[in-house]
Design an enzyme around this catalytic site. Structure first.
Site, PDB file in Angstrom:
ATOM      1  N   ARG A  74       0.841  -1.209   0.000  1.00 38.40           N
ATOM      2  CA  ARG A  74       0.000   0.000   0.000  1.00 38.40           C
ATOM      3  C   ARG A  74       0.865   1.243   0.000  1.00 38.40           C
ATOM      4  O   ARG A  74       0.569   2.234  -0.670  1.00 38.40           O
ATOM      5  CB  ARG A  74      -0.947  -0.024   1.217  1.00 38.40           C
ATOM      6  CG  ARG A  74      -2.017  -1.088   1.131  1.00 38.40           C
ATOM      7  CD  ARG A  74      -2.772  -1.216   2.437  1.00 38.40           C
ATOM      8  NE  ARG A  74      -3.573  -0.025   2.748  1.00 38.40           N
ATOM      9  CZ  ARG A  74      -4.125   0.188   3.950  1.00 38.40           C
ATOM     10  NH1 ARG A  74      -3.947  -0.676   4.934  1.00 38.40           N
ATOM     11  NH2 ARG A  74      -4.855   1.267   4.159  1.00 38.40           N
ATOM     12  N   GLN A 105      -9.598  10.184   8.219  1.00 39.60           N
ATOM     13  CA  GLN A 105      -9.429   8.781   8.569  1.00 39.60           C
ATOM     14  C   GLN A 105      -8.307   8.164   7.731  1.00 39.60           C
ATOM     15  O   GLN A 105      -7.873   7.046   7.980  1.00 39.60           O
ATOM     16  CB  GLN A 105     -10.721   7.989   8.296  1.00 39.60           C
ATOM     17  CG  GLN A 105     -11.928   8.442   9.084  1.00 39.60           C
ATOM     18  CD  GLN A 105     -13.192   7.757   8.591  1.00 39.60           C
ATOM     19  OE1 GLN A 105     -13.398   6.563   8.817  1.00 39.60           O
ATOM     20  NE2 GLN A 105     -14.044   8.500   7.915  1.00 39.60           N
ATOM     21  N   HIS A 123      -6.282   8.141  12.144  1.00 41.76           N
ATOM     22  CA  HIS A 123      -5.874   6.733  12.114  1.00 41.76           C
ATOM     23  C   HIS A 123      -4.391   6.578  11.822  1.00 41.76           C
ATOM     24  O   HIS A 123      -3.942   5.492  11.445  1.00 41.76           O
ATOM     25  CB  HIS A 123      -6.712   5.954  11.093  1.00 41.76           C
ATOM     26  CG  HIS A 123      -8.154   5.876  11.464  1.00 41.76           C
ATOM     27  ND1 HIS A 123      -9.152   5.599  10.564  1.00 41.76           N
ATOM     28  CD2 HIS A 123      -8.777   6.069  12.652  1.00 41.76           C
ATOM     29  CE1 HIS A 123     -10.327   5.606  11.199  1.00 41.76           C
ATOM     30  NE2 HIS A 123     -10.128   5.895  12.455  1.00 41.76           N
TER      31      HIS A 123
HETATM   32  C1  BV8 Z   1     -11.851   2.039  18.733  1.00 45.22           C
HETATM   33  C2  BV8 Z   1      -6.114   2.550   9.598  1.00 45.22           C
HETATM   34  C3  BV8 Z   1     -12.112   1.771  21.071  1.00 45.22           C
HETATM   35  C4  BV8 Z   1      -5.521   1.202   9.270  1.00 45.22           C
HETATM   36  C5  BV8 Z   1      -8.489   2.143   9.978  1.00 45.22           C
HETATM   37  C6  BV8 Z   1     -16.620  -4.435  17.846  1.00 45.22           C
HETATM   38  C7  BV8 Z   1     -15.380  -4.936  18.210  1.00 45.22           C
HETATM   39  C8  BV8 Z   1     -14.240  -4.150  18.212  1.00 45.22           C
HETATM   40  C9  BV8 Z   1     -14.325  -2.835  17.843  1.00 45.22           C
HETATM   41  C10 BV8 Z   1     -15.560  -2.370  17.464  1.00 45.22           C
HETATM   42  C11 BV8 Z   1     -16.706  -3.117  17.470  1.00 45.22           C
HETATM   43  N1  BV8 Z   1     -17.742  -2.341  17.059  1.00 45.22           N
HETATM   44  C12 BV8 Z   1     -17.277  -1.115  16.796  1.00 45.22           C
HETATM   45  C13 BV8 Z   1     -15.972  -1.131  17.059  1.00 45.22           C
HETATM   46  C14 BV8 Z   1     -15.089  -0.064  16.924  1.00 45.22           C
HETATM   47  C15 BV8 Z   1     -14.326  -0.239  15.591  1.00 45.22           C
HETATM   48  C16 BV8 Z   1     -15.301  -0.114  14.428  1.00 45.22           C
HETATM   49  O1  BV8 Z   1     -15.811   0.957  14.191  1.00 45.22           O
HETATM   50  N2  BV8 Z   1     -15.551  -1.212  13.717  1.00 45.22           N
HETATM   51  C17 BV8 Z   1     -16.489  -1.142  12.615  1.00 45.22           C
HETATM   52  C18 BV8 Z   1     -16.018  -2.015  11.489  1.00 45.22           C
HETATM   53  C19 BV8 Z   1     -17.862  -1.502  13.144  1.00 45.22           C
HETATM   54  N3  BV8 Z   1     -13.421   0.857  15.635  1.00 45.22           N
HETATM   55  C20 BV8 Z   1     -12.220   0.667  16.150  1.00 45.22           C
HETATM   56  O2  BV8 Z   1     -11.754  -0.401  16.473  1.00 45.22           O
HETATM   57  C21 BV8 Z   1     -11.430   1.956  16.367  1.00 45.22           C
HETATM   58  N4  BV8 Z   1     -10.970   1.944  17.728  1.00 45.22           N
HETATM   59  O3  BV8 Z   1     -13.026   2.195  18.586  1.00 45.22           O
HETATM   60  O4  BV8 Z   1     -11.246   1.900  19.983  1.00 45.22           O
HETATM   61  C22 BV8 Z   1     -12.666   0.362  21.046  1.00 45.22           C
HETATM   62  C23 BV8 Z   1     -11.799  -0.703  20.998  1.00 45.22           C
HETATM   63  C24 BV8 Z   1     -12.345  -1.996  21.046  1.00 45.22           C
HETATM   64  C25 BV8 Z   1     -13.723  -2.197  21.111  1.00 45.22           C
HETATM   65  C26 BV8 Z   1     -14.585  -1.097  21.088  1.00 45.22           C
HETATM   66  C27 BV8 Z   1     -14.052   0.193  21.062  1.00 45.22           C
HETATM   67  C28 BV8 Z   1     -10.260   2.033  15.428  1.00 45.22           C
HETATM   68  C29 BV8 Z   1     -10.758   2.109  14.006  1.00 45.22           C
HETATM   69  C30 BV8 Z   1      -9.593   2.468  13.077  1.00 45.22           C
HETATM   70  C31 BV8 Z   1      -9.295   1.312  12.143  1.00 45.22           C
HETATM   71  N5  BV8 Z   1      -8.245   1.732  11.196  1.00 45.22           N
HETATM   72  N6  BV8 Z   1      -7.518   2.586   9.168  1.00 45.22           N
HETATM   73  C32 BV8 Z   1      -5.393   0.972   7.788  1.00 45.22           C
HETATM   74  O5  BV8 Z   1      -5.867   1.806   6.989  1.00 45.22           O
HETATM   75  O6  BV8 Z   1      -4.783  -0.053   7.418  1.00 45.22           O
HETATM   76  S1  BV8 Z   1     -10.073   2.132   9.441  1.00 45.22           S
HETATM   77  C33 BV8 Z   1     -10.093   2.333   7.749  1.00 45.22           C
HETATM   78  O7  BV8 Z   1     -11.335   1.826   7.291  1.00 45.22           O
HETATM   79  C34 BV8 Z   1     -10.106   3.763   7.292  1.00 45.22           C
HETATM   80  O8  BV8 Z   1      -9.245   4.555   8.031  1.00 45.22           O
HETATM   81  C35 BV8 Z   1     -11.537   4.188   7.449  1.00 45.22           C
HETATM   82  O9  BV8 Z   1     -11.809   4.595   8.755  1.00 45.22           O
HETATM   83  C36 BV8 Z   1     -12.253   2.878   7.185  1.00 45.22           C
HETATM   84  C37 BV8 Z   1     -12.794   2.840   5.763  1.00 45.22           C
HETATM   85  O10 BV8 Z   1     -13.899   3.682   5.760  1.00 45.22           O
HETATM   86  P1  BV8 Z   1     -14.033   4.864   4.695  1.00 45.22           P
HETATM   87  O11 BV8 Z   1     -12.880   5.771   4.805  1.00 45.22           O
HETATM   88  O12 BV8 Z   1     -15.371   5.427   4.880  1.00 45.22           O
HETATM   89  O13 BV8 Z   1     -13.904   4.160   3.291  1.00 45.22           O
HETATM   90  P2  BV8 Z   1     -14.973   3.229   2.573  1.00 45.22           P
HETATM   91  O14 BV8 Z   1     -14.199   2.495   1.543  1.00 45.22           O
HETATM   92  O15 BV8 Z   1     -15.771   2.481   3.589  1.00 45.22           O
HETATM   93  O16 BV8 Z   1     -15.980   4.256   1.866  1.00 45.22           O
HETATM   94  C38 BV8 Z   1     -15.511   5.089   0.831  1.00 45.22           C
HETATM   95  C39 BV8 Z   1     -16.595   6.118   0.579  1.00 45.22           C
HETATM   96  O17 BV8 Z   1     -16.108   7.023  -0.409  1.00 45.22           O
HETATM   97  C40 BV8 Z   1     -17.895   5.530   0.027  1.00 45.22           C
HETATM   98  O18 BV8 Z   1     -18.990   6.144   0.696  1.00 45.22           O
HETATM   99  C41 BV8 Z   1     -17.873   5.959  -1.447  1.00 45.22           C
HETATM  100  O19 BV8 Z   1     -19.173   6.187  -1.952  1.00 45.22           O
HETATM  101  C42 BV8 Z   1     -17.097   7.234  -1.379  1.00 45.22           C
HETATM  102  N7  BV8 Z   1     -16.398   7.621  -2.617  1.00 45.22           N
HETATM  103  C43 BV8 Z   1     -15.942   6.810  -3.620  1.00 45.22           C
HETATM  104  N8  BV8 Z   1     -15.323   7.569  -4.551  1.00 45.22           N
HETATM  105  C44 BV8 Z   1     -15.383   8.872  -4.115  1.00 45.22           C
HETATM  106  C45 BV8 Z   1     -16.064   8.899  -2.885  1.00 45.22           C
HETATM  107  N9  BV8 Z   1     -16.285  10.040  -2.206  1.00 45.22           N
HETATM  108  C46 BV8 Z   1     -15.822  11.184  -2.743  1.00 45.22           C
HETATM  109  N10 BV8 Z   1     -15.165  11.251  -3.923  1.00 45.22           N
HETATM  110  C47 BV8 Z   1     -14.926  10.118  -4.627  1.00 45.22           C
HETATM  111  N11 BV8 Z   1     -14.259  10.191  -5.795  1.00 45.22           N
END
Ligand code: BV8
Length: 246
Positions: A74, A105, A123
């Site tokens: 990446r 993010q 992140h």
């Molecule tokens: C935390 C870095 C406290 C690494 C990333 C159950 C168990 C454990 C944890 C959890 C749980 N439930 C919830 C959680 C919390 C968890 C979470 O949210 N999980 C989700 C899956 C439910 N979060 C965490 O663990 C966070 N820490 O909460 O700590 C905690 C701890 C334990 C338990 C509870 C709480 C840490 C989260 C950080 C993870 N690291 N990245 C790496 O990159 O390798 S996340 C990574 O994925 C990104 O950073 C980003 O955040 C995410 C992807 O999302 P998006 O950026 O939105 O991208 P996506 O592809 O989804 O969407 C793209 C969008 O762009 C679309 O809408 C599309 O239409 C649009 N698009 C497309 N083209 C364009 C466009 N927009 C504009 N212009 C264009 N041209």
């Protein structure tokens, strides 16, 4: 006026009344720089792997070399990417408001490259490194296939926030202080699925802020947005900044 132009005009009118603005961006922000989003089909090499499995401490423990290579691939792709006009527009937007903060993010360094300074890389950053056991900062190692070792003996990892890891306290404090005092939040290119970033628009709204969303597709946030701009970051943000300049 096309639908997008009318939405941009409405967003500009709303932002002209704001002196305290937050922008939050996700992977869609970097799509037009050639970096696939998490929702895009991964490139062939990694199609059999789930980012939510690789981007975890458990994933790294299980196979450090695999996770290290995933980030190395990446990083190589990102190193060839350049900020697009949307990144540049956000860097310019910073000086248009009394208070402005950009919370991303994304770990791809593109907002920093574009010149954004009031920036929170929520992140982390794929070009920064630390050790697995003690978070010791480590200089960028020479290209190697396996994770090098820190002076403390622990393996080196990318300084990014993995799933299940807590975010940096000061980053969170800075983010929520801004969200709870802003007049408007612009949410760009995120599917709004990963927390705590996914809760930012609601935090801003509860403080009375207006929500502008820029995304070519609707998301779970769209229904609550005051203005939804059905367009891409690279197209909508320069148009918005042009209106704000005027
Ligand atoms: C935390 C870095 C406290 C690494 C990333 C159950 C168990 C454990 C944890 C959890 C749980 N439930 C919830 C959680 C919390 C968890 C979470 O949210 N999980 C989700 C899956 C439910 N979060 C965490 O663990 C966070 N820490 O909460 O700590 C905690 C701890 C334990 C338990 C509870 C709480 C840490 C989260 C950080 C993870 N690291 N990245 C790496 O990159 O390798 S996340 C990574 O994925 C990104 O950073 C980003 O955040 C995410 C992807 O999302 P998006 O950026 O939105 O991208 P996506 O592809 O989804 O969407 C793209 C969008 O762009 C679309 O809408 C599309 O239409 C649009 N698009 C497309 N083209 C364009 C466009 N927009 C504009 N212009 C264009 N041209």
């Amino acid at each position: 006026m096309t639908d997008v132009t009318a939405c941009i005009e409405r967003a500009a009118r709303l932002l002209r009344k704001s002196s305290n603005v937050v922008v939050t961006t996700g992977a869609g922000m970097s799509k037009e720089s050639g970096i696939p989003t998490f929702r895009d089909a991964p490139n062939a090499l990694w199609k059999d792997y789930d980012p939510q499995q690789l981007a975890t401490r458990e994933g790294f423990r299980r196979d450090p070399a695999l996770v290290w290579r995933w980030y190395a691939d990446r990083r190589a792709m990102i190193a060839g990417a350049r900020p697009h006009a949307g990144h540049m527009a956000l860097a310019e937007m910073e000086s248009m408001f009394a208070r402005f903060i950009l919370i991303t993010q994304n770990i791809d360094n593109l907002h920093r490259s574009a010149g954004s300074t009031n920036l929170v890389e929520l992140h982390g950053n794929i070009f920064r490194f630390k050790c697995f056991d003690n978070d010791h900062p480590v200089e960028a190692p020479e290209a190697v296939d396996e994770p090098p070792t820190c002076a403390c003996g622990s393996l080196v990892r990318p300084a990014v926030v993995w799933f299940g890891e807590i975010l940096d306290d000061s980053d969170l404090a800075r983010s929520f202080e801004a969200l709870e005092s802003c007049h408007a939040i612009i949410v760009v290119g995120t599917s709004g699925l990963v927390y705590p970033a996914a809760g930012f628009a609601a935090a801003a709204r509860s403080a009375g802020a207006a929500i502008v969303e820029i995304n070519p597709e609707e998301t779970t946030l769209t229904a609550q947005a005051d203005v939804f701009v059905p367009s891409t970051a690279g197209s909508a943000l320069p148009m918005l900044v042009e209106r704000l300049r005027g």
